[in-house]
Design a protein around this motif. Structure first.
Motif, PDB file in Angstrom:
ATOM      1  N   SER A  37     -14.848  25.060  -5.795  1.00 15.24           N
ATOM      2  CA  SER A  37     -16.317  24.994  -5.914  1.00 15.24           C
ATOM      3  C   SER A  37     -16.975  25.668  -4.709  1.00 15.24           C
ATOM      4  O   SER A  37     -17.945  26.413  -4.852  1.00 15.24           O
ATOM      5  N   ILE A  41     -19.328  28.976  -5.130  1.00  7.25           N
ATOM      6  CA  ILE A  41     -20.733  28.978  -4.696  1.00  7.25           C
ATOM      7  C   ILE A  41     -20.972  30.162  -3.735  1.00  7.25           C
ATOM      8  O   ILE A  41     -21.965  30.884  -3.840  1.00  7.25           O
ATOM      9  N   ASP A 170     -29.733  23.098  -2.477  1.00  4.91           N
ATOM     10  CA  ASP A 170     -29.259  23.924  -3.602  1.00  4.91           C
ATOM     11  C   ASP A 170     -27.739  23.896  -3.679  1.00  4.91           C
ATOM     12  O   ASP A 170     -27.152  23.768  -4.752  1.00  4.91           O
ATOM     13  N   LYS A 174     -25.209  22.117  -6.633  1.00  7.43           N
ATOM     14  CA  LYS A 174     -24.142  22.857  -7.341  1.00  7.43           C
ATOM     15  C   LYS A 174     -22.804  22.142  -7.173  1.00  7.43           C
ATOM     16  O   LYS A 174     -22.060  21.949  -8.131  1.00  7.43           O
TER      17      LYS A 174
END
Ligand SMILES: C[S@@+](CC[C@H](N)C(=O)[O-])C[C@H]1O[C@@H](n2cnc3c(N)ncnc32)[C@H](O)[C@@H]1O
Length: 449
Positions: A37, A41, A170, A174
């Motif tokens: 992840s 990102i 942000d 995510k």
């Protein structure tokens, strides 16, 4: 594990405690989905399109060298003891390095709470200074372990996040989306609210309803603006949105200066009668109504270095090599509950403050583990029972023991800190400024986790 119908808390029997303690037997491992992840990102930001690969190495190969060079520079320069932290253009460097390093610190305070049956299957959590969501991820990983061990029970985590920097929020959104996606079906993860705001001494949290858990990790730090100076008013106003049986966890770095600062905050919070300390530093013999101690101790979280750290080291980063991540923590509550009740029977036990009267004698003691130094086959364990304080230069109390000896006492789970230890028939000696409890043939050791 059962759910208490009245309190709605998770109640463990001995077998459950063994299950939960087994999570701490091996080193923590950052799951692949977190590493992937992080890289997804970053790559989405750099390449402006979603990237899907199979392995972490395949993601790493796509990261441009120029980005890594800047990230390593940012990691090395982000925290300067003389300067206030500045995250501008450094959010991805924080995500790459500091998020993994901080994820598992929350496991120890959660373990303390669970051992006293105070965790709940459904938790409303407020995380302040959330950054890229290191603490929420750590809580999710802990609850994932519970959800896997107890597939017939269901667990829910509802998060409210407060963070001054939109870029971090942000990223947090995510990464928590990926975490929810990777969660087992009996663990539900919700983001209730994400609030982009700067917390100050005047902040009012009353419109947020009340929480089971409030967390602040690396937030009340002297590097984080005025947060340290305003820590008392911030904690006072947060108290009102803590449920009567809720807990507040403060985590700070493990080095000496941060340790001193977190203890100063703790001392003021207790001495001003705002909240009580649940763990790790509590009085065993009598309730500690006042805290003055600022001694240096630390908790260590052992983990296997993630792929990203090996990669960063291969690219020239000189840190990222520690398998024991040091930190300090305090768990506060407002209901006077502590991890261990006050001892009622002092018979045949010596308080640590009286050890000087027993040099050369065999004694029985009961104490809390302050810190553990792991020297491969042997441990040096530092003790406190709340009867003494350990300012610079004052004596400390140690016991040295091999891992084999511990196993012979039936102790198979790692000692971390804040465990209550009973030592029977140990010989008191003094060396330099310190007291040592030496093992004899008939010494006995027991641990209450
Ligand atoms: C060192 S980072 C910690 C992030 C995360 N909690 C962790 O432990 O990895 C501190 C975070 O707190 C945020 N922060 C600092 N002061 C703040 C304030 N007064 N109000 C809201 N957020 C703040 C910073 O923007 C940053 O994201």
């Amino acid at each position: 594990m059962k759910i208490d119908e009245l309190d709605n808390t998770l109640v463990c029997d001995n077998e459950d405690y063994n299950t939960i303690l087994s999570y701490f037997k091996e080193y923590r491992v950052l799951p692949d989905y977190i590493e992937k992840s992080i890289l997804k990102i970053i790559l989405r930001h750099l390449l402006n399109k979603p990237i899907i690969r199979n392995t972490i190495d395949e993601y790493l190969e796509l990261i441009p060298d120029e980005f890594i060079r800047k990230a390593i520079f940012d990691i090395n320069t982000m925290f300067n003891p003389q300067l206030k932290s500045d995250y501008s253009h450094r959010h991805f460097a924080y995500l790459l390095y500091y998020l993994p390093a901080n994820v598992f610190k929350i496991w120890k305070p959660l373990l303390d709470l669970q051992l006293r049956n105070t965790l709940k299957p459904h938790m409303r959590v407020l995380d302040i200074g959330t950054g890229p969501a290191s603490v929420p991820l750590g809580i999710i990983e802990y609850y994932k372990a519970l959800a896997d061990s107890y597939p017939n029970m269901s667990f829910t985590l509802d998060f409210t996040l407060i963070e001054a920097e939109k870029e971090f929020l942000d990223i947090a959104e995510k990464i928590l989306f990926f975490a929810a996606d990777a969660a087992p079906s009996n663990l539900t993860i919700n983001i209730e609210k994400m609030i982009c705001a700067t917390v100050s001494e005047d902040s009012d949290f009353n419109n947020l309803n009340r929480f089971d858990l409030i967390t602040m990790s690396n937030f009340l730090n002297i590097n984080e603006g005025e947060n340290y100076t305003h820590s008392l008013p911030i904690i006072v106003s947060l108290k009102d949105c803590l449920k009567d049986d809720g807990s507040m966890i403060v985590i700070e770095p493990g080095e000496e200066k941060s340790c001193k600062y977190i203890k100063r905050i703790r001392n003021t919070v207790v001495n001003e009668k705002v909240l009580n300390v649940f763990s790790p530093c509590i009085g065993l013999w009598e309730e500690k109504k006042r805290y003055n101690c600022e001694c240096f101790s630390m908790t260590r979280c052992f983990w296997k270095l993630p792929h990203i750290f090996h990669y960063l080291v291969s690219k020239g980063l000189h840190k990222a090599k520690r398998i024991d991540v040091p930190f300090n923590y305090v768990v506060f509550r407002k209901d006077d509950i502590k991890k261990y009740d006050i001892l009622q029977n002092a018979q045949h036990l010596i308080k640590l403050k009286d050890l000087n009267q027993h040099i050369g004698e065999t004694v029985n003691i009961i104490a809390l583990i302050r810190s553990v130094i792991d020297n491969k086959n042997a441990l040096s364990i530092n003790l406190c029972d709340g009867s003494c304080s350990f300012s610079k230069g004052s004596p400390a109390v140690w016991i040295k023991i091999t891992k084999e000896q511990l196993r012979n006492f039936g102790i198979n789970t790692p000692l971390i800190s804040a465990e209550r230890i009973t030592i029977k028939k140990a010989l008191v000696s003094i060396k330099g400024n310190n007291y040592y409890l030496q093992l004899k043939k008939d010494t006995r050791i027991m641990i209450d986790y």
